[in-house]
Design a protein around this motif. Structure first.
Motif, short mmCIF file in Angstrom:
data_model
loop_
_atom_site.label_atom_id
_atom_site.label_comp_id
_atom_site.label_asym_id
_atom_site.label_seq_id
_atom_site.Cartn_x
_atom_site.Cartn_y
_atom_site.Cartn_z
N THR A 1 0.83 -1.20 0.00
CA THR A 1 0.00 0.00 0.00
C THR A 1 0.86 1.25 0.00
N PHE A 2 1.81 1.32 0.93
CA PHE A 2 2.60 2.54 1.03
C PHE A 2 3.54 2.71 -0.17
N GLY A 3 4.05 1.59 -0.68
CA GLY A 3 4.88 1.66 -1.88
C GLY A 3 4.08 2.27 -3.03
N ILE B 1 -7.21 4.56 4.64
CA ILE B 1 -5.91 5.23 4.74
C ILE B 1 -5.71 6.10 3.50
N GLY B 2 -6.02 5.50 2.34
CA GLY B 2 -5.82 6.23 1.08
C GLY B 2 -6.59 7.53 1.03
N ALA B 3 -7.86 7.50 1.51
CA ALA B 3 -8.68 8.71 1.44
C ALA B 3 -8.05 9.84 2.24
N ASN B 4 -7.16 9.50 3.14
CA ASN B 4 -6.54 10.54 3.95
C ASN B 4 -5.09 10.82 3.63
N ALA C 1 -5.07 2.10 -6.11
CA ALA C 1 -4.21 1.48 -5.09
C ALA C 1 -4.86 0.19 -4.60
N THR C 2 -6.17 0.25 -4.37
CA THR C 2 -6.88 -0.92 -3.84
C THR C 2 -6.81 -2.08 -4.83
N ILE C 3 -7.02 -1.75 -6.11
CA ILE C 3 -6.97 -2.80 -7.13
C ILE C 3 -5.59 -3.44 -7.19
N VAL C 4 -4.56 -2.57 -7.25
CA VAL C 4 -3.19 -3.09 -7.38
C VAL C 4 -2.84 -3.96 -6.17
N VAL C 5 -3.16 -3.46 -4.97
CA VAL C 5 -2.82 -4.23 -3.77
C VAL C 5 -3.58 -5.55 -3.75
N ALA C 6 -4.88 -5.51 -4.13
CA ALA C 6 -5.67 -6.75 -4.13
C ALA C 6 -5.11 -7.76 -5.12
#
Ligand code: ASP
Length: 421
Positions: free
Chosen positions: A76-78, A303-306, A400-405
């Motif tokens: 996620t952070f990457g 987390i992303g929304a913020n 981000a959510t798609i990539v991480v999933a």
């Protein structure tokens, strides 16, 4: 009516632009729109605190159960840092290409009515350090989580939610299970209220946008047209070239499938200028349309929304370069690098609320020694650009959510079979 939600929102948007342009001087209309718009926004905001907390806690407990918290966090952070940087570099390229702060080969400060003495500004810039940045870092840890929630200090709330969720995931047996069931219940209840509020989205969007068009008008925007063009072209490049490439090459999903799935959330982000207020819809779309399991979305989205604000980071960079150009500053590679680094760091502190970037831009300007009157200059066009960058912020979070999933081996995301590992 069986029209899908995003079409209804789109129709509401167009109707609002027409209503705002032609009937914008009707006080009765503005009054009704003001009240309805505020009601809709209030309803969305009401969900934010319990939704962020319960989603984070569920995400962390779920992640820990499957033993993938460290990997999920690192991915996620990457992704946040990588795409944030790409967004800023895209903005930098457009700002250098269109040079919005230079008109007919001359710095535009006098033309734009900026009063500070350009020479004094240049000296000031050379003397300044980046001390104002510490404020963003200090806000990461709240003194009181309840106060942070009440004041809408989402960065502090996210830190607390992360710690609390992690601590719960470490508890033994029934202690963890009871709490887990409780927070799952809270989350499910919030999702149901969200579904209810979403039914009213077209009406809310109509009311908000009618008010905005009536107040700002479309003609007041002309003098800053090149600046706006640089921002909008940058946002479009990131949304339709950079992110699709990342989705295709890294997540191996069709490049624009996510844009389609997220349409209602993107349009709501565009209308409300608040990625926090849009969060309930973003979650709904990502879980129900993009089919990302809650284990991932519950962790990545709140987390992303913020902290993941591609659109805001890009905007900050273009705005700072624009103001620096207008004062005739010679933007060396080092100066531009400073702006890029500052945009990347301050974008983390940009709250998901309307106009939050202005604070970050003020931080950047004062960190490099530019006068704050530059913020006043872009204020006139900020609302429209806020709408655009907020939509990109939400698209960035969803990507981000798609990539991480996908990289976590989830099956069925955007109807794709799991990636072979
Ligand atoms: N309005 C933006 C958001 O909610 C933040 C900003 O750039 O001002 O994501």
């Amino acid at each position: 009516m069986n029209l899908p939600l995003h079409w209804r929102i789109l129709i509401a948007l167009v109707a609002a632009v027409i209503a705002g342009s032609f009937f914008g001087d009707s006080e009765a209309l503005l009054k009704v729109c003001g009240t309805v718009g505020t009601l809709f926004l209030n309803a969305l905001k009401m969900l934010i605190v319990p939704l962020i907390l319960s989603a984070l806690i569920n995400g962390l407990i779920g992640g820990a159960e499957q033993g993938g918290l460290g990997r999920l966090g690192a991915l996620t952070f990457g992704f946040y840092v990588g795409t944030g940087l790409l967004a800023i570099l895209t903005g930098l390229a457009w700002a250098n290409l269109l040079t919005p702060g230079i008109v007919n080969g001359m710095p535009a400060a006098p033309l734009l009515g900026l009063s500070s003495d350009a020479n004094a500004v240049i000296t000031q810039v050379q003397e300044k350090g980046a001390q104002d940045l510490w404020g963003v870092i200090v806000r990461l840890v709240p003194t009181n989580p309840v106060e942070a929630a009440a004041k809408g200090d989402m960065l502090g709330l996210v830190t607390f939610g992360l710690l609390f969720g992690w601590a719960l995931s470490q508890l033994p047996g029934s202690l963890r299970d009871n709490q887990g069931a409780f927070w799952k219940g809270v989350y499910e209840a919030m999702i149901r209220i969200t579904a209810l509020v979403m039914k009213a989205a077209p009406i809310g969007v109509f009311a908000i946008v009618t008010g905005t068009v009536a107040k700002t008008g479309l003609a007041a925007l002309q003098p800053l047209a090149v600046f706006m063009a640089a921002v909008v072209l940058g946002l479009l490049t990131h949304a339709f070239v950079v992110l699709p490439l990342v989705l295709k090459l890294v997540a191996r999903v069709p490049a624009f499938a996510l844009h389609r799935a997220m349409a209602p959330a993107l349009l709501t982000a565009f209308s409300t200028s608040s990625s926090n207020a849009t969060l309930p819809l973003t979650m709904d779309c990502i879980e129900n349309k993009a089919k990302v399991p809650r284990r991932v979305s519950g962790f990545v989205l709140p987390i992303g929304a913020n902290v993941n604000t591609d659109g805001s980071a890009l905007y900050e960079c273009v705005a700072a370069i624009f103001i620096a150009q207008a004062y005739g500053l010679n933007l060396s590679f080092a100066a531009q690098f400073t702006i890029v680094a500052l945009a990347l760091i301050t974008a983390v502190g940009v709250a998901g609320i309307p106009s939050a970037s202005l604070v970050a831009i003020a931080v950047i300007l004062s960190a490099i020694g530019l006068p704050l009157e530059g913020v006043g200059l872009i204020l006139a066009v900020d609302r429209v650009l806020d709408m655009c960058r907020t939509a990109l912020n939400v698209l960035g979070d969803s990507s981000a959510t798609i990539v991480v999933a996908r990289l976590s081996g989830e099956d069925g995301v955007l109807e794709q079979p799991a990636l072979k590992r």
